[in-house]
Design a protein around this motif. Structure first.
Motif, PDB file in Angstrom:
ATOM      1  N   SER A 274     -21.649  61.586  64.887  1.00  0.00           N
ATOM      2  CA  SER A 274     -21.380  60.372  65.440  1.00  0.00           C
ATOM      3  C   SER A 274     -20.808  58.532  64.394  1.00  0.00           C
ATOM      4  O   SER A 274     -20.121  57.246  65.026  1.00  0.00           O
ATOM      5  CB  SER A 274     -22.303  59.860  66.829  1.00  0.00           C
ATOM      6  OG  SER A 274     -22.306  60.645  67.860  1.00  0.00           O
ATOM      7  N   GLY A 281     -21.185  55.558  66.720  1.00  0.00           N
ATOM      8  CA  GLY A 281     -22.474  55.399  65.995  1.00  0.00           C
ATOM      9  C   GLY A 281     -21.630  53.821  65.515  1.00  0.00           C
ATOM     10  O   GLY A 281     -22.371  52.883  64.716  1.00  0.00           O
ATOM     11  N   SER A 283     -18.960  50.790  66.185  1.00  0.00           N
ATOM     12  CA  SER A 283     -19.691  49.129  66.920  1.00  0.00           C
ATOM     13  C   SER A 283     -18.544  49.508  68.311  1.00  0.00           C
ATOM     14  O   SER A 283     -18.578  48.398  69.093  1.00  0.00           O
ATOM     15  CB  SER A 283     -18.405  48.306  66.746  1.00  0.00           C
ATOM     16  OG  SER A 283     -17.521  47.951  65.934  1.00  0.00           O
ATOM     17  N   GLU A 286     -20.458  48.660  72.007  1.00  0.00           N
ATOM     18  CA  GLU A 286     -21.021  47.185  71.386  1.00  0.00           C
ATOM     19  C   GLU A 286     -19.561  45.584  71.899  1.00  0.00           C
ATOM     20  O   GLU A 286     -19.477  44.586  72.197  1.00  0.00           O
ATOM     21  CB  GLU A 286     -21.875  46.430  70.564  1.00  0.00           C
ATOM     22  CG  GLU A 286     -22.510  45.914  69.897  1.00  0.00           C
ATOM     23  CD  GLU A 286     -23.771  45.496  69.138  1.00  0.00           C
ATOM     24  OE1 GLU A 286     -25.364  45.052  69.035  1.00  0.00           O
ATOM     25  OE2 GLU A 286     -23.506  46.435  68.083  1.00  0.00           O
ATOM     26  N   ASP A 287     -18.486  46.239  70.632  1.00  0.00           N
ATOM     27  CA  ASP A 287     -17.837  45.316  71.099  1.00  0.00           C
ATOM     28  C   ASP A 287     -17.229  45.389  73.037  1.00  0.00           C
ATOM     29  O   ASP A 287     -16.991  44.260  72.918  1.00  0.00           O
ATOM     30  CB  ASP A 287     -16.386  45.406  70.076  1.00  0.00           C
ATOM     31  CG  ASP A 287     -16.462  45.661  68.676  1.00  0.00           C
ATOM     32  OD1 ASP A 287     -18.454  44.849  68.592  1.00  0.00           O
ATOM     33  OD2 ASP A 287     -16.373  46.212  68.147  1.00  0.00           O
ATOM     34  N   SER A 307     -28.308  42.673  79.429  1.00  0.00           N
ATOM     35  CA  SER A 307     -28.775  44.418  78.801  1.00  0.00           C
ATOM     36  C   SER A 307     -29.997  44.291  79.234  1.00  0.00           C
ATOM     37  O   SER A 307     -30.566  45.746  79.455  1.00  0.00           O
ATOM     38  CB  SER A 307     -29.227  43.765  76.904  1.00  0.00           C
ATOM     39  OG  SER A 307     -29.509  44.933  76.433  1.00  0.00           O
ATOM     40  N   ILE A 390     -28.770  57.062  69.363  1.00  0.00           N
ATOM     41  CA  ILE A 390     -27.649  56.450  68.761  1.00  0.00           C
ATOM     42  C   ILE A 390     -27.334  54.971  69.583  1.00  0.00           C
ATOM     43  O   ILE A 390     -27.700  53.744  69.416  1.00  0.00           O
ATOM     44  CB  ILE A 390     -25.905  57.060  68.528  1.00  0.00           C
ATOM     45  CG1 ILE A 390     -27.089  58.291  67.443  1.00  0.00           C
ATOM     46  CG2 ILE A 390     -25.827  56.450  68.191  1.00  0.00           C
ATOM     47  CD1 ILE A 390     -25.866  59.129  67.768  1.00  0.00           C
ATOM     48  N   VAL A 391     -26.995  55.604  70.670  1.00  0.00           N
ATOM     49  CA  VAL A 391     -26.264  54.498  72.129  1.00  0.00           C
ATOM     50  C   VAL A 391     -27.188  53.611  72.491  1.00  0.00           C
ATOM     51  O   VAL A 391     -27.333  52.059  71.871  1.00  0.00           O
ATOM     52  CB  VAL A 391     -25.289  54.614  72.971  1.00  0.00           C
ATOM     53  CG1 VAL A 391     -25.204  53.641  74.073  1.00  0.00           C
ATOM     54  CG2 VAL A 391     -24.077  55.336  72.556  1.00  0.00           C
ATOM     55  N   SER A 393     -30.890  52.813  70.732  1.00  0.00           N
ATOM     56  CA  SER A 393     -30.899  51.753  69.629  1.00  0.00           C
ATOM     57  C   SER A 393     -30.032  50.608  69.379  1.00  0.00           C
ATOM     58  O   SER A 393     -30.163  49.749  68.500  1.00  0.00           O
ATOM     59  CB  SER A 393     -30.936  52.699  68.041  1.00  0.00           C
ATOM     60  OG  SER A 393     -29.964  53.157  67.809  1.00  0.00           O
ATOM     61  N   ARG A 394     -28.524  51.113  69.356  1.00  0.00           N
ATOM     62  CA  ARG A 394     -27.720  50.654  68.831  1.00  0.00           C
ATOM     63  C   ARG A 394     -27.877  48.954  70.377  1.00  0.00           C
ATOM     64  O   ARG A 394     -27.481  47.286  70.009  1.00  0.00           O
ATOM     65  CB  ARG A 394     -25.993  50.403  69.016  1.00  0.00           C
ATOM     66  CG  ARG A 394     -26.143  51.541  67.763  1.00  0.00           C
ATOM     67  CD  ARG A 394     -24.634  51.850  67.458  1.00  0.00           C
ATOM     68  NE  ARG A 394     -23.751  50.326  67.604  1.00  0.00           N
ATOM     69  CZ  ARG A 394     -23.222  49.561  66.624  1.00  0.00           C
ATOM     70  NH1 ARG A 394     -23.999  49.805  65.275  1.00  0.00           N
ATOM     71  NH2 ARG A 394     -22.833  48.557  66.294  1.00  0.00           N
ATOM     72  N   LEU A 395     -27.854  49.087  71.477  1.00  0.00           N
ATOM     73  CA  LEU A 395     -27.922  48.340  72.753  1.00  0.00           C
ATOM     74  C   LEU A 395     -29.040  47.646  73.145  1.00  0.00           C
ATOM     75  O   LEU A 395     -29.017  46.500  73.460  1.00  0.00           O
ATOM     76  CB  LEU A 395     -27.496  49.264  74.305  1.00  0.00           C
ATOM     77  CG  LEU A 395     -25.574  49.127  73.624  1.00  0.00           C
ATOM     78  CD1 LEU A 395     -24.715  50.166  75.009  1.00  0.00           C
ATOM     79  CD2 LEU A 395     -24.410  48.072  72.896  1.00  0.00           C
TER      80      LEU A 395
END
Length: 434
Positions: A274, A281, A283, A286-287, A307, A390-391, A393-395
């Protein structure tokens, strides 16, 4: 086993979807066409967005990842997002940029192994090529999708007379030397590269000198099918993970005027980690969420509230218990085909599931009236992973990993249950209505 007409139709639509999507680029195109028919509007990342409440949109990145969404009726800060994520890629073989090479009168195509396929399943199959080609134009270049519908290449097995221990030792293929695919015989002294380029140009109806670059996925031309005593199983390529993509898309298309903003995010490159601009992984998700929030006019504080109220479901296929190999499974976590969605848990966070998110998904299954199962990998075996951690932890959102049970994961010909696909659609429908 009694299977309703609706469930059978959903499974048939899945088979049709997979058969129309022999590469990640074709998969995204298949999704896009279905979205357009249902009134979704395409957005472009390089243009300013102006979103209207209650409307439906999608955006594509890199041709192989797509995010579609329906704006909710209630304020985003009060409801948060409901997100289902899956991946468009499957493990297999990809052509190298300069794939064609000749020798001894035979033209072969060099390949790279993409992800972790069961290589032996690619032998003696009616294989072909699908992908994208960049063609020179007056403006620079244009991208064209291409698939060769008839069998074009093959990976013939070595006869048992030269490999006497194959049934005892298993088929082992040297990745560099023994995986090149046979394309055909050399023609009239033509260079192998020119011969292959001529095939591509002929299919596209362009001059060979105008072909700049290409990316090709190797796929099996055999169509998907039902099998079993009651035709209760599905056999096809890319069930991992186009089945989850299809389920997520089906639910989004059927969800009209939801209270919360509902998002379907389908990413490329999951099978190789990813880590790319189009992968989970990157942006992309998120974008898109930030631009949705900005268009609703909420401030930073409200965005954090949204969120915290969001729920992300990572939908990826699960390992069904195989009666011929019982020792491969955790004894108390036998997942059965046609027995309902699987909640996947791993203490080392290879899956994003927690006790709280697991309870939330169980409630959704109960609301939808479908059974559910729980899976954990054997402690002495390495566990695969998904886009879930992955998602999540990003969000920073509550997240869970779920999937439909299947056999022969990463084979060129996988199997799953007809009932399970219907069960998954029902559970995800409840999630978007939550």
């Amino acid at each position: 086993m009694t299977i309703s007409a609706e469930t059978r139709a959903q499974a048939q639509d899945l088979i049709d979807f997979i058969d129309a999507s022999p590469s990640p680029w074709h998969a995204v195109n298949s999704v896009e066409q279905r979205l357009l028919v249902r009134g979704f509007t395409r957005l472009h990342e390089a243009q300013r967005w102006q979103l209207k409440a209650g409307s439906r949109y999608f955006v594509v990145r890199g041709g192989s990842s797509i995010i579609a969404f329906t704006l909710g009726q209630k304020p985003l800060a009060e409801t948060g997002f409901r997100i289902i994520g899956a991946h468009t890629d499957s493990p297999g073989l990809r052509l190298k940029p300069k794939a064609a090479h000749g020798g001894e009168g035979v033209v072969r195509l060099g390949v790279e192994v993409y992800g972790g396929p069961i290589l032996a399943t690619f032998t003696d199959r009616d294989l072909s090529l699908a992908g994208r080609v960049n063609v020179r134009t007056a403006e620079g270049f244009g991208t064209r999708l291409l698939r060769f519908d008839t069998p074009l290449v093959r990976l013939p097995n070595l006869a048992i007379h030269m490999n006497r221990e194959v049934n005892e030792q298993g088929l082992k293929l040297h990745k560099q030397n023994e995986l090149p695919l046979i394309l055909g015989l050399s023609q009239d002294g033509a260079k192998a590269g020119d011969q292959f380029l001529g095939l591509i140009a002929g299919e596209l109806g362009v001059d060979a000198k105008d072909i700049l670059t290409s990316e090709f996925n190797v796929f099996d031309t055999q169509k998907g099918a039902f099998w079993g005593a009651d035709q209760e199983f599905i056999a096809d390529s890319q069930l991992d993970n186009l089945a989850s993509c299809h389920a997520a898309l089906t639910v989004l298309l059927a969800t009209e005027s939801p209270a919360a903003t509902c998002v379907c995010a389908l990413f490329d490159h999951e099978e190789v980690g990813s880590g790319s601009a189009v992968g989970a992984g990157g942006s992309f998700i998120e974008d898109v969420l930030e631009r949705i929030a900005a268009n609703t006019g909420i401030d930073e504080e409200a965005r954090h509230c949204a969120s915290a109220r969001s729920f992300f479901i990572s939908a990826d296929m699960a390992h069904a218990w195989h009666p011929n190999f019982p020792a491969a499974y955790e004894p108390n976590h036998k997942v059965m085909v046609n027995a309902g969605p699987v909640i996947k848990t791993n203490a080392n966070q290879r899956y994003s599931t927690g006790a709280d998110t697991s309870a939330r998904f169980i409630a959704l299954c109960e609301k939808a009236g479908v059974p559910f199962q729980q899976y954990a990998h054997r402690t002495d075996l390495g566990c695969g992973s998904t886009i879930g951690p992955i998602v999540a932890s990003r969000l920073g959102m509550a997240s869970i990993d779920v999937g439909s049970p299947m056999w022969a994961m990463h084979s060129l010909r996988e199997s799953a249950g007809v009932m399970d696909h219907g069960y998954m659609i029902a559970a995800l429908t409840a999630a978007f209505g939550d």
